[in-house]
Scaffold this motif. Structure first.
Motif, PDB file in Angstrom:
ATOM      1  N   ASP A 293       0.858  -1.182   0.000  1.00  0.00           N
ATOM      2  CA  ASP A 293       0.000   0.000   0.000  1.00  0.00           C
ATOM      3  C   ASP A 293       0.896   1.234   0.000  1.00  0.00           C
ATOM      4  O   ASP A 293       2.120   1.127   0.129  1.00  0.00           O
ATOM      5  CB  ASP A 293      -0.996   0.026   1.176  1.00  0.00           C
ATOM      6  CG  ASP A 293      -0.357  -0.178   2.539  1.00  0.00           C
ATOM      7  OD1 ASP A 293       0.815   0.209   2.733  1.00  0.00           O
ATOM      8  OD2 ASP A 293      -1.032  -0.725   3.440  1.00  0.00           O
TER       9      ASP A 293
ATOM     10  N   ASP B 213      -9.998   1.762  -0.362  1.00  0.00           N
ATOM     11  CA  ASP B 213      -9.561   2.674   0.699  1.00  0.00           C
ATOM     12  C   ASP B 213     -10.304   2.461   2.012  1.00  0.00           C
ATOM     13  O   ASP B 213      -9.718   2.579   3.091  1.00  0.00           O
ATOM     14  CB  ASP B 213      -9.733   4.126   0.245  1.00  0.00           C
ATOM     15  CG  ASP B 213      -8.773   4.510  -0.873  1.00  0.00           C
ATOM     16  OD1 ASP B 213      -7.742   3.828  -1.028  1.00  0.00           O
ATOM     17  OD2 ASP B 213      -9.060   5.487  -1.588  1.00  0.00           O
TER      18      ASP B 213
ATOM     19  N   SER C 244      -8.679  -0.165   4.230  1.00  0.00           N
ATOM     20  CA  SER C 244      -7.250  -0.042   4.533  1.00  0.00           C
ATOM     21  C   SER C 244      -7.038   0.163   6.025  1.00  0.00           C
ATOM     22  O   SER C 244      -7.673   1.017   6.651  1.00  0.00           O
ATOM     23  CB  SER C 244      -6.634   1.128   3.775  1.00  0.00           C
ATOM     24  OG  SER C 244      -5.303   1.355   4.223  1.00  0.00           O
TER      25      SER C 244
ATOM     26  N   GLN D 118      -6.319   3.802   7.637  1.00  0.00           N
ATOM     27  CA  GLN D 118      -7.304   4.839   7.955  1.00  0.00           C
ATOM     28  C   GLN D 118      -7.322   5.149   9.453  1.00  0.00           C
ATOM     29  O   GLN D 118      -7.584   6.290   9.854  1.00  0.00           O
ATOM     30  CB  GLN D 118      -8.708   4.421   7.494  1.00  0.00           C
ATOM     31  CG  GLN D 118      -8.849   4.174   6.012  1.00  0.00           C
ATOM     32  CD  GLN D 118      -8.622   5.426   5.159  1.00  0.00           C
ATOM     33  OE1 GLN D 118      -8.368   6.510   5.649  1.00  0.00           O
ATOM     34  NE2 GLN D 118      -8.704   5.245   3.846  1.00  0.00           N
TER      35      GLN D 118
ATOM     36  N   ARG E  72      -5.841   7.544   0.905  1.00  0.00           N
ATOM     37  CA  ARG E  72      -6.124   6.898  -0.382  1.00  0.00           C
ATOM     38  C   ARG E  72      -4.985   5.931  -0.742  1.00  0.00           C
ATOM     39  O   ARG E  72      -4.350   6.059  -1.784  1.00  0.00           O
ATOM     40  CB  ARG E  72      -6.315   7.958  -1.464  1.00  0.00           C
ATOM     41  CG  ARG E  72      -7.486   8.904  -1.152  1.00  0.00           C
ATOM     42  CD  ARG E  72      -7.640  10.001  -2.185  1.00  0.00           C
ATOM     43  NE  ARG E  72      -8.003   9.507  -3.506  1.00  0.00           N
ATOM     44  CZ  ARG E  72      -9.252   9.214  -3.882  1.00  0.00           C
ATOM     45  NH1 ARG E  72     -10.255   9.332  -3.020  1.00  0.00           N
ATOM     46  NH2 ARG E  72      -9.497   8.796  -5.106  1.00  0.00           N
TER      47      ARG E  72
ATOM     48  N   ASP F 195     -11.061   3.267  -4.738  1.00  0.00           N
ATOM     49  CA  ASP F 195     -11.550   4.187  -3.714  1.00  0.00           C
ATOM     50  C   ASP F 195     -12.650   3.521  -2.876  1.00  0.00           C
ATOM     51  O   ASP F 195     -12.993   2.349  -3.078  1.00  0.00           O
ATOM     52  CB  ASP F 195     -12.019   5.508  -4.334  1.00  0.00           C
ATOM     53  CG  ASP F 195     -13.291   5.397  -5.164  1.00  0.00           C
ATOM     54  OD1 ASP F 195     -14.013   4.376  -5.064  1.00  0.00           O
ATOM     55  OD2 ASP F 195     -13.575   6.351  -5.924  1.00  0.00           O
ATOM     56  N   SER F 196     -13.211   4.281  -1.946  1.00  0.00           N
ATOM     57  CA  SER F 196     -14.193   3.717  -1.017  1.00  0.00           C
ATOM     58  C   SER F 196     -15.527   3.387  -1.670  1.00  0.00           C
ATOM     59  O   SER F 196     -16.392   2.765  -1.043  1.00  0.00           O
ATOM     60  CB  SER F 196     -14.405   4.679   0.149  1.00  0.00           C
ATOM     61  OG  SER F 196     -13.199   4.809   0.894  1.00  0.00           O
TER      62      SER F 196
END
Length: 392
Positions: free
Chosen positions: A293, A337, A340, A343, A355, A360-361
């Motif tokens: 990541d 995201d 992850s 966060q 990010r 993405d989310s």
């Protein structure tokens, strides 16, 4: 090092013998075809596999599982196989959460990596170990406890898990010295514990890839960590420990520690990273990118700007690392995201989400996804370690 150079270790033949002891460790695994433009399909065309970590929360999100199924050919449980999850009380084992993940992977033709049989870090061992009484013969009792844990986990899943992170993070990232834990203080030395773990695992898993996993990186401030890992790998080879591969966690960007939140985003040392990988592969080890990541904590708030920088750094890292044909797989530590682990660590000052992953989310692809795909397409071809499988 007792007078041994790395070249002498390789010439001794110990490295080649140990690297070969698992043979084709993924021979029992079959795969299904992903979509032709999926990251796993792109990787497979170069003899690689692509995958991700997956945890219980992800297993409860149907949309996320659709993304994982479409993109991945190999999975690793995020926390479900760690000692803190599997053995929450001494001698009481619970594999239910890990079993659920394995059944999902198997139902979709995915291989599974195991993480981890021993996290050799005092912070991440079960709390009950802190007050555990090892009795009048602590070395014998501690060794017995470690053996029982590894034997139980390894035998429960057997060949269903194609590759195990046997030992995780035994080297201090600041000093490069071996970490002390309750196990090492009871048994003797950290090296004894690490070697013991690999030998126990090999006795249970004669055909499985056994991996030492750590987060030494290409950053300039990782030099001591890289040196410590090299020294450990040398000692393991010299002593004939059954280790097949080094797991490169690959948490790049601002790093994977809370204290590194202010680290310069791009602090790479490409020359030293390439030298490190040459040293490792020169000893006969394979490589696995296990937890990829890109931590964006030091970047400007603009998502568009961050995405460009993240993609650029991801592409540079993967281009260099995949240039080594010893790399067999690339696994992200979370595919979107919102899944992850970063966060919750050192949140960004502006309060916006990080990010660090390819999607993405809302499960939409980002420039990082394109960067990974491009790096996989550009990677030199290699002989697959994980079989490519037949079309579904």
């Amino acid at each position: 090092m007792a007078g041994w150079s790395r070249r002498q270790i390789v010439r001794s033949g110990v490295a080649a013998a140990a690297a070969a002891c698992a043979g084709n460790s993924f021979a029992a695994t079959t795969g299904r075809e992903r979509p032709e433009d999926s990251l796993d399909a792109i990787a497979r065309r170069k003899g690689l596999r692509f995958g991700s970590a997956l945890g219980g929360r992800g297993l409860r999100d149907p949309r996320y599982l659709e993304l994982v199924t479409a993109q991945c050919g190999i999975l690793v449980p995020e926390n479900e196989l760690k000692m803190t999850s599997v053995q929450r009380e001494p001698g009481v084992f619970d594999f239910a959460r890990a079993e659920a993940l394995l059944q999902f992977a198997e139902s979709h033709g995915m291989a599974v990596r195991g993480h981890t049989l021993l996290w050799h870090h005092p912070r991440w061992l079960p709390k009950w170990l802190e007050t555990h009484d090892f009795g009048a013969e602590p070395a014998t009792a501690a060794a017995g406890l470690l053996e029982a844990h590894i034997r139980k986990a390894a035998s429960f899943f057997g060949r269903r898990i194609v590759s195990w992170d046997v030992v995780n993070e035994a080297v201090d990232n600041v000093t490069g010295a071996m970490r002390e834990t309750l196990f090492s203080r009871a048994i003797g030395t950290p090296d004894q514990v690490v070697e013991m773990a690999f030998r126990i695992a090999r006795a249970q898993l004669p055909d499985t890839e056994l991996v030492y996993n750590d987060y030494m990186g290409w950053e300039k401030d990782s030099a001591a960590h890289r040196t410590g890992v090299l020294k450990l790998l040398e000692r393991l080879r010299r002593n004939g420990a059954p280790v097949n591969a080094l797991g490169l966690q690959s948490h790049i960007g601002c790093g994977n520690q809370d204290a590194n939140a202010g680290r310069e985003f791009d602090a790479r040392d490409e020359r030293e990273w390439r030298n490190f990988l040459r040293e490792v592969t020169g000893m006969g080890y394979r490589l696995v990118i296990t937890e990829f990541d890109v931590h964006d904590g030091a970047l400007a708030a603009s998502a568009k700007q961050r995405d460009r920088s993240i993609a650029s750094l991801a592409r540079a890292f993967l281009d260099l690392t995949l240039d080594f044909r010893e790399v067999s797989a690339v696994l992200c530590w979370g595919l979107a995201d919102n899944f992850s682990w970063l966060q919750g660590r050192s949140p960004r000052q502006e309060g916006v989400a990080k990010r660090p992953t390819p999607f993405d989310s809302h499960y939409r692809p980002k420039p990082m996804r394109d960067a990974i795909a491009a790096a996989l397409r550009s990677a030199p071809s290699r002989r697959p370690v994980i079989p490519q499988g037949e079309p579904a």
